[in-house]
Design an enzyme around this catalytic site. Sequence first.
Site, short mmCIF file in Angstrom:
data_model
loop_
_atom_site.label_atom_id
_atom_site.label_comp_id
_atom_site.label_asym_id
_atom_site.label_seq_id
_atom_site.Cartn_x
_atom_site.Cartn_y
_atom_site.Cartn_z
N THR A 149 64.37 -0.09 -2.58
CA THR A 149 63.31 0.43 -3.43
C THR A 149 63.67 1.85 -3.88
O THR A 149 64.40 2.54 -3.18
CB THR A 149 62.05 0.45 -2.53
N VAL A 178 52.52 -8.97 -2.43
CA VAL A 178 52.54 -7.60 -2.94
C VAL A 178 52.76 -6.67 -1.75
O VAL A 178 52.12 -6.83 -0.71
CB VAL A 178 51.20 -7.27 -3.65
N ASP A 180 53.76 -2.48 -0.30
CA ASP A 180 53.10 -1.17 -0.28
C ASP A 180 53.26 -0.40 -1.59
O ASP A 180 52.45 0.48 -1.91
CB ASP A 180 53.70 -0.31 0.84
N1 ASP Z 1 58.60 -1.24 0.46
C1 ASP Z 1 59.14 -2.33 -0.32
C2 ASP Z 1 58.26 -3.55 -0.15
O1 ASP Z 1 57.88 -3.87 0.97
C3 ASP Z 1 60.54 -2.70 0.03
C4 ASP Z 1 61.53 -1.58 0.29
O2 ASP Z 1 61.17 -0.42 0.31
O3 ASP Z 1 62.73 -1.89 0.47
O4 ASP Z 1 58.00 -4.20 -1.13
#
Ligand code: ASP
Length: 279
Positions: A149, A178, A180
């Site tokens: 991300t 969905v 965070d």
């Molecule tokens: N936080 C993101 C989610 O859970 C994934 C990530 O940060 O790699 O969608």
Amino acid sequence: VIVVHGGAGERHADDNARQAQGGCLVAARAGHAVLEKGGSALDAVVAAVTVLENDPQFNAGRGSALNADGEVEMDASVMTGDLQAGAVAAVKGIANPVQLARLVMEKSKHVLFSAEGAHRFARAHGVPFVDPASLITERARKRLASLGTVGAVARDKQGRLAAATSTGGTTGKRPGRVGDTPLIGCGTYADDEAGACSCTGLGEAIIKVTLARAAVDRLRSGEDPNAAAAAVAATLARAKGDGGLILIDAKGRFGLAFTTKRMSRAWVSSDGSFGSGFD
Ligand code: ASP
């Protein structure tokens, strides 16, 4: 000051991590160029996250992780320190979800649009759609551990704060899941009176501890941003997850923490000094 991250994770090889670190620096510089010209913190974080969404090595925009149906379904959010926010969840065929999140903030009376409603909002505002297949990279198709991300936090010359985060979510997630990232207070938060934060990691854990808001709240008493980031990152274990965050306070001091092995990141300070890392 601008700080960006390219996601927290465990598995990628050093070469990939170093490349991600380089990608973060390119994005941080793009955001800093906006700030230098007197642009807003919002313009800067959106510019930086757009660069990262367009870079296929990151799990956002092109290069996003694929869900269980083999499709790209993305989440993104933005927030400014005057407590305005916009977000989109489970969107498809949008090259730059962070820009759509900004439009939601600026052109609607709502905060979060999902799936078809988000697509209708995008169409109504002339946001171009791309072939969903064009967002899928060979790397994502092979379900290689996706690099993370992306997110950015910034403070502009006028002392305004902003944060933005964008993701393809977790590899193999159920359609409609969905994380965070589009949830204000979880993946993203900004308050001019305290600080701004962007998170990465297991969304299901980040949501349970409302990581971004918890981090920003610790800054209200003047706590050092690195100490605040470390303290909230440690709470992820209780929710059985790992992750990381970048944090900036109202004075422009910044900090970060992660409980994973790596989190690629880069920053450019007001005096033009910069840095980056992944370990
Ligand atoms: N936080 C993101 C989610 O859970 C994934 C990530 O940060 O790699 O969608």
